[in-house]
Design a protein around this motif. Structure first.
Motif, PDB file in Angstrom:
ATOM      1  N   GLU A  13       0.990  -1.078  -0.092  1.00  0.00           N
ATOM      2  CA  GLU A  13      -0.203   0.617  -0.233  1.00  0.00           C
ATOM      3  C   GLU A  13       0.689   1.467   0.073  1.00  0.00           C
ATOM      4  O   GLU A  13       0.732   2.807  -0.642  1.00  0.00           O
ATOM      5  N   LEU A  14       1.610   1.138   0.174  1.00  0.00           N
ATOM      6  CA  LEU A  14       2.847   2.074   1.030  1.00  0.00           C
ATOM      7  C   LEU A  14       3.474   2.472  -0.350  1.00  0.00           C
ATOM      8  O   LEU A  14       3.409   4.021  -1.153  1.00  0.00           O
ATOM      9  N   ARG A  15       4.066   1.606  -0.773  1.00  0.00           N
ATOM     10  CA  ARG A  15       4.730   2.075  -2.033  1.00  0.00           C
ATOM     11  C   ARG A  15       4.247   1.843  -3.227  1.00  0.00           C
ATOM     12  O   ARG A  15       3.942   2.839  -4.071  1.00  0.00           O
ATOM     13  N   LYS A  16       2.802   1.598  -3.697  1.00  0.00           N
ATOM     14  CA  LYS A  16       1.769   2.649  -4.465  1.00  0.00           C
ATOM     15  C   LYS A  16       1.308   3.258  -4.251  1.00  0.00           C
ATOM     16  O   LYS A  16       1.909   3.886  -5.415  1.00  0.00           O
ATOM     17  N   LYS A  17       1.516   3.813  -3.297  1.00  0.00           N
ATOM     18  CA  LYS A  17       1.387   5.952  -3.341  1.00  0.00           C
ATOM     19  C   LYS A  17       2.801   6.454  -2.923  1.00  0.00           C
ATOM     20  O   LYS A  17       3.188   7.723  -3.212  1.00  0.00           O
ATOM     21  N   SER A  18       4.405   5.955  -3.498  1.00  0.00           N
ATOM     22  CA  SER A  18       4.966   6.672  -3.522  1.00  0.00           C
ATOM     23  C   SER A  18       5.395   7.338  -4.592  1.00  0.00           C
ATOM     24  O   SER A  18       5.611   6.560  -5.570  1.00  0.00           O
ATOM     25  N   LYS A  19       6.914   7.604  -4.456  1.00  0.00           N
ATOM     26  CA  LYS A  19       7.453   9.225  -5.707  1.00  0.00           C
ATOM     27  C   LYS A  19       8.446   8.376  -5.859  1.00  0.00           C
ATOM     28  O   LYS A  19       8.794   8.832  -6.545  1.00  0.00           O
ATOM     29  N   LEU A  74      -5.500  -7.292  -4.799  1.00  0.00           N
ATOM     30  CA  LEU A  74      -6.251  -7.180  -4.475  1.00  0.00           C
ATOM     31  C   LEU A  74      -6.106  -6.360  -3.922  1.00  0.00           C
ATOM     32  O   LEU A  74      -6.837  -4.687  -3.790  1.00  0.00           O
ATOM     33  N   SER A  75      -5.190  -5.028  -3.464  1.00  0.00           N
ATOM     34  CA  SER A  75      -5.166  -3.639  -3.489  1.00  0.00           C
ATOM     35  C   SER A  75      -5.606  -2.785  -4.388  1.00  0.00           C
ATOM     36  O   SER A  75      -6.093  -1.710  -4.177  1.00  0.00           O
ATOM     37  N   SER A  76      -5.477  -3.695  -5.252  1.00  0.00           N
ATOM     38  CA  SER A  76      -5.888  -2.409  -6.991  1.00  0.00           C
ATOM     39  C   SER A  76      -6.938  -2.556  -7.033  1.00  0.00           C
ATOM     40  O   SER A  76      -7.516  -1.505  -7.504  1.00  0.00           O
ATOM     41  N   LYS A  77      -7.459  -3.780  -6.286  1.00  0.00           N
ATOM     42  CA  LYS A  77      -9.314  -3.441  -6.388  1.00  0.00           C
ATOM     43  C   LYS A  77     -10.162  -2.954  -5.380  1.00  0.00           C
ATOM     44  O   LYS A  77     -10.692  -2.913  -4.898  1.00  0.00           O
ATOM     45  N   LYS A  78      -8.698  -2.039  -4.277  1.00  0.00           N
ATOM     46  CA  LYS A  78      -9.286  -1.639  -2.984  1.00  0.00           C
ATOM     47  C   LYS A  78      -9.692  -2.566  -2.220  1.00  0.00           C
ATOM     48  O   LYS A  78     -10.609  -1.930  -1.234  1.00  0.00           O
ATOM     49  N   ILE A  79      -8.950  -3.696  -1.467  1.00  0.00           N
ATOM     50  CA  ILE A  79      -9.124  -4.536  -0.604  1.00  0.00           C
ATOM     51  C   ILE A  79      -8.203  -4.498   0.175  1.00  0.00           C
ATOM     52  O   ILE A  79      -7.211  -4.416  -0.583  1.00  0.00           O
ATOM     53  N   LYS A  80      -8.956  -4.833   1.430  1.00  0.00           N
ATOM     54  CA  LYS A  80      -8.687  -4.043   2.261  1.00  0.00           C
ATOM     55  C   LYS A  80      -7.339  -5.517   3.197  1.00  0.00           C
ATOM     56  O   LYS A  80      -8.728  -6.450   3.295  1.00  0.00           O
ATOM     57  N   PHE A  81      -6.490  -5.376   3.735  1.00  0.00           N
ATOM     58  CA  PHE A  81      -6.103  -7.024   4.684  1.00  0.00           C
ATOM     59  C   PHE A  81      -7.230  -7.132   5.928  1.00  0.00           C
ATOM     60  O   PHE A  81      -7.610  -8.167   5.579  1.00  0.00           O
ATOM     61  N   SER A  82      -7.269  -5.843   6.504  1.00  0.00           N
ATOM     62  CA  SER A  82      -9.061  -6.299   7.485  1.00  0.00           C
ATOM     63  C   SER A  82     -10.290  -7.462   6.117  1.00  0.00           C
ATOM     64  O   SER A  82     -10.835  -7.833   7.547  1.00  0.00           O
ATOM     65  N   ASP A  83      -9.872  -6.453   5.190  1.00  0.00           N
ATOM     66  CA  ASP A  83     -11.335  -7.842   4.656  1.00  0.00           C
ATOM     67  C   ASP A  83     -11.054  -8.852   4.139  1.00  0.00           C
ATOM     68  O   ASP A  83     -11.704  -9.753   4.481  1.00  0.00           O
ATOM     69  N   LEU A  84      -9.682  -9.606   4.414  1.00  0.00           N
ATOM     70  CA  LEU A  84      -9.165 -10.685   4.036  1.00  0.00           C
ATOM     71  C   LEU A  84      -9.716 -11.219   5.664  1.00  0.00           C
ATOM     72  O   LEU A  84      -9.970 -12.524   5.432  1.00  0.00           O
ATOM     73  N   GLU A  85      -8.501 -10.641   6.587  1.00  0.00           N
ATOM     74  CA  GLU A  85      -9.402 -11.446   7.410  1.00  0.00           C
ATOM     75  C   GLU A  85     -10.483 -11.628   8.656  1.00  0.00           C
ATOM     76  O   GLU A  85     -10.976 -12.559   8.841  1.00  0.00           O
ATOM     77  N   LYS A  86     -11.593  -9.989   7.461  1.00  0.00           N
ATOM     78  CA  LYS A  86     -13.336 -10.727   8.156  1.00  0.00           C
ATOM     79  C   LYS A  86     -13.498 -11.981   7.592  1.00  0.00           C
ATOM     80  O   LYS A  86     -14.603 -12.489   8.194  1.00  0.00           O
ATOM     81  N   GLU A  87     -13.644 -12.093   6.138  1.00  0.00           N
ATOM     82  CA  GLU A  87     -13.697 -13.583   5.473  1.00  0.00           C
ATOM     83  C   GLU A  87     -12.730 -14.524   5.997  1.00  0.00           C
ATOM     84  O   GLU A  87     -13.732 -15.098   6.437  1.00  0.00           O
ATOM     85  N   ILE A  88     -11.738 -14.460   6.659  1.00  0.00           N
ATOM     86  CA  ILE A  88     -11.270 -15.844   7.046  1.00  0.00           C
ATOM     87  C   ILE A  88     -11.576 -16.297   8.568  1.00  0.00           C
ATOM     88  O   ILE A  88     -12.428 -17.152   8.430  1.00  0.00           O
ATOM     89  N   LYS A  89     -12.172 -14.603   8.837  1.00  0.00           N
ATOM     90  CA  LYS A  89     -13.024 -15.226  10.250  1.00  0.00           C
ATOM     91  C   LYS A  89     -13.844 -16.127  10.399  1.00  0.00           C
ATOM     92  O   LYS A  89     -14.256 -17.062  10.726  1.00  0.00           O
ATOM     93  N   LYS A  90     -14.929 -15.426   9.303  1.00  0.00           N
ATOM     94  CA  LYS A  90     -16.331 -15.638   8.789  1.00  0.00           C
ATOM     95  C   LYS A  90     -15.998 -17.388   8.672  1.00  0.00           C
ATOM     96  O   LYS A  90     -17.183 -18.001   9.019  1.00  0.00           O
ATOM     97  N   ARG A  91     -15.461 -17.819   8.021  1.00  0.00           N
ATOM     98  CA  ARG A  91     -15.691 -19.009   7.346  1.00  0.00           C
ATOM     99  C   ARG A  91     -14.810 -19.917   8.487  1.00  0.00           C
ATOM    100  O   ARG A  91     -14.738 -21.095   8.597  1.00  0.00           O
ATOM    101  N   LYS A  92     -13.698 -18.998   9.438  1.00  0.00           N
ATOM    102  CA  LYS A  92     -13.156 -20.173  10.330  1.00  0.00           C
ATOM    103  C   LYS A  92     -14.299 -21.312  11.596  1.00  0.00           C
ATOM    104  O   LYS A  92     -14.678 -21.607  11.459  1.00  0.00           O
TER     105      LYS A  92
END
Length: 95
Positions: A13-19, A74-92
């Motif tokens: 995410e940081l490098r995506k915004k980097s100059k 995933l970052s290019s689709k504006k999916i956050k890491f927290s979105d992944l965590e939520k989905e994993i917890k839901k499936r767990k």
């Protein structure tokens, strides 16, 4: 391990915004979603080939490439890491 993946995602995410023009990550985002998808596909294919015919070392290296390119995708689709965590917890909880 979770912190490691989270840190990698934050770095992307940081490098995506980097100059910095020399950043491979920055270049991928600049080339657009088709290039990002293409790279993920290439790396996935390489992982499969090394899994079937390569060494443990090469399979590990290719797996890391797949994880990196997946996170870029995933970052290019504006999916956050927290979105992944939520989905994993839901499936767990379901399994």
């Amino acid at each position: 391990m979770q912190n490691f993946f989270s840190d990698l995602y934050k770095t992307i995410e940081l490098r995506k915004k980097s100059k910095h023009k020399n950043s491979y990550t920055k270049q991928l985002f600049k080339q657009g979603v088709k290039k990002i998808a293409q790279k993920f596909g290439e790396e996935s294919s390489e992982l499969i080939i090394d899994f079937l015919k390569g060494s443990k070392k090469r399979t590990t290296e290719e797996a890391v490439d797949v994880i990196y390119h997946l996170f870029v995708l995933l970052s290019s689709k504006k999916i956050k890491f927290s979105d992944l965590e939520k989905e994993i917890k839901k499936r767990k909880n379901v399994r």
